[in-house]
Design a protein around this motif. Structure first.
Motif, PDB file in Angstrom:
ATOM      1  N   GLU A  30       0.843  -1.195   0.000  1.00  0.00           N
ATOM      2  CA  GLU A  30       0.000   0.000   0.000  1.00  0.00           C
ATOM      3  C   GLU A  30       0.879   1.244   0.000  1.00  0.00           C
ATOM      4  N   GLN A  31       0.505   2.223  -0.800  1.00  0.00           N
ATOM      5  CA  GLN A  31       1.294   3.459  -0.881  1.00  0.00           C
ATOM      6  C   GLN A  31       1.221   4.275   0.399  1.00  0.00           C
ATOM      7  N   THR A  32       0.274   3.968   1.271  1.00  0.00           N
ATOM      8  CA  THR A  32       0.165   4.657   2.556  1.00  0.00           C
ATOM      9  C   THR A  32       0.972   3.948   3.653  1.00  0.00           C
ATOM     10  N   SER A  33       1.606   2.841   3.306  1.00  0.00           N
ATOM     11  CA  SER A  33       2.364   2.049   4.266  1.00  0.00           C
ATOM     12  C   SER A  33       3.643   2.766   4.691  1.00  0.00           C
ATOM     13  N   PHE A  36       6.421   1.640   2.444  1.00  0.00           N
ATOM     14  CA  PHE A  36       6.482   2.340   1.160  1.00  0.00           C
ATOM     15  C   PHE A  36       7.187   3.674   1.361  1.00  0.00           C
ATOM     16  N   ALA A  37       6.815   4.393   2.414  1.00  0.00           N
ATOM     17  CA  ALA A  37       7.452   5.677   2.717  1.00  0.00           C
ATOM     18  C   ALA A  37       8.950   5.509   2.956  1.00  0.00           C
ATOM     19  N   GLY A  38       9.338   4.358   3.492  1.00  0.00           N
ATOM     20  CA  GLY A  38      10.745   4.084   3.757  1.00  0.00           C
ATOM     21  C   GLY A  38      11.528   3.633   2.539  1.00  0.00           C
ATOM     22  N   GLY A  39      10.830   3.385   1.409  1.00  0.00           N
ATOM     23  CA  GLY A  39      11.524   3.030   0.178  1.00  0.00           C
ATOM     24  C   GLY A  39      11.262   1.634  -0.351  1.00  0.00           C
ATOM     25  N   ASP A  85      13.680   1.748   6.779  1.00  0.00           N
ATOM     26  CA  ASP A  85      13.204   2.049   8.122  1.00  0.00           C
ATOM     27  C   ASP A  85      11.725   1.702   8.184  1.00  0.00           C
ATOM     28  N   ALA A  86      11.398   0.697   8.951  1.00  0.00           N
ATOM     29  CA  ALA A  86      10.015   0.217   9.047  1.00  0.00           C
ATOM     30  C   ALA A  86       9.183   1.060  10.005  1.00  0.00           C
ATOM     31  N   THR A  87       9.797   2.044  10.636  1.00  0.00           N
ATOM     32  CA  THR A  87       9.074   2.862  11.595  1.00  0.00           C
ATOM     33  C   THR A  87       8.689   4.230  11.025  1.00  0.00           C
TER      34      THR A  87
END
Length: 89
Positions: A30-33, A36-39, A85-87
């Motif tokens: 999901e692009q909101t994940s 995803f934000a972490g790359g 980074d999963a956080t």
């Protein structure tokens, strides 16, 4: 290949492929994940979770749980390896 299912809090679907040892392959994200934000991207291969190599002997459920609880994923994309980074929020 064994589907590990969706980790709702992480927004990622992973597959543990019995033909490729030591990796979990991202099949949906999901692009909101935060991942995803972490790359992280679809097709990436997770090779380590919080500094520990992916355990080939772990059950699919145990592997999925380790990713759900992870802070850092070591990822391989092609020949390149990097940390996610999963956080990230």
């Amino acid at each position: 290949a064994t589907a590990l299912g969706n980790a709702p809090s992480r927004g990622v679907v992973l597959v543990k492929d019995s033909n490729v040892r030591g990796v979990l392959t991202v099949t949906a994200l999901e692009q909101t994940s935060p991942l995803f934000a972490g790359g992280l991207r679809v097709g990436d291969r997770v090779v380590a979770v919080d500094g520990r190599p992916v355990d080939d002997t772990a059950s699919a459920r145990a592997a999925a749980e380790s990713v759900r609880a992870a802070s850092v994923l070591r990822v391989q994309r092609g020949s390149r390896k990097f940390d996610v980074d999963a956080t990230t929020t």
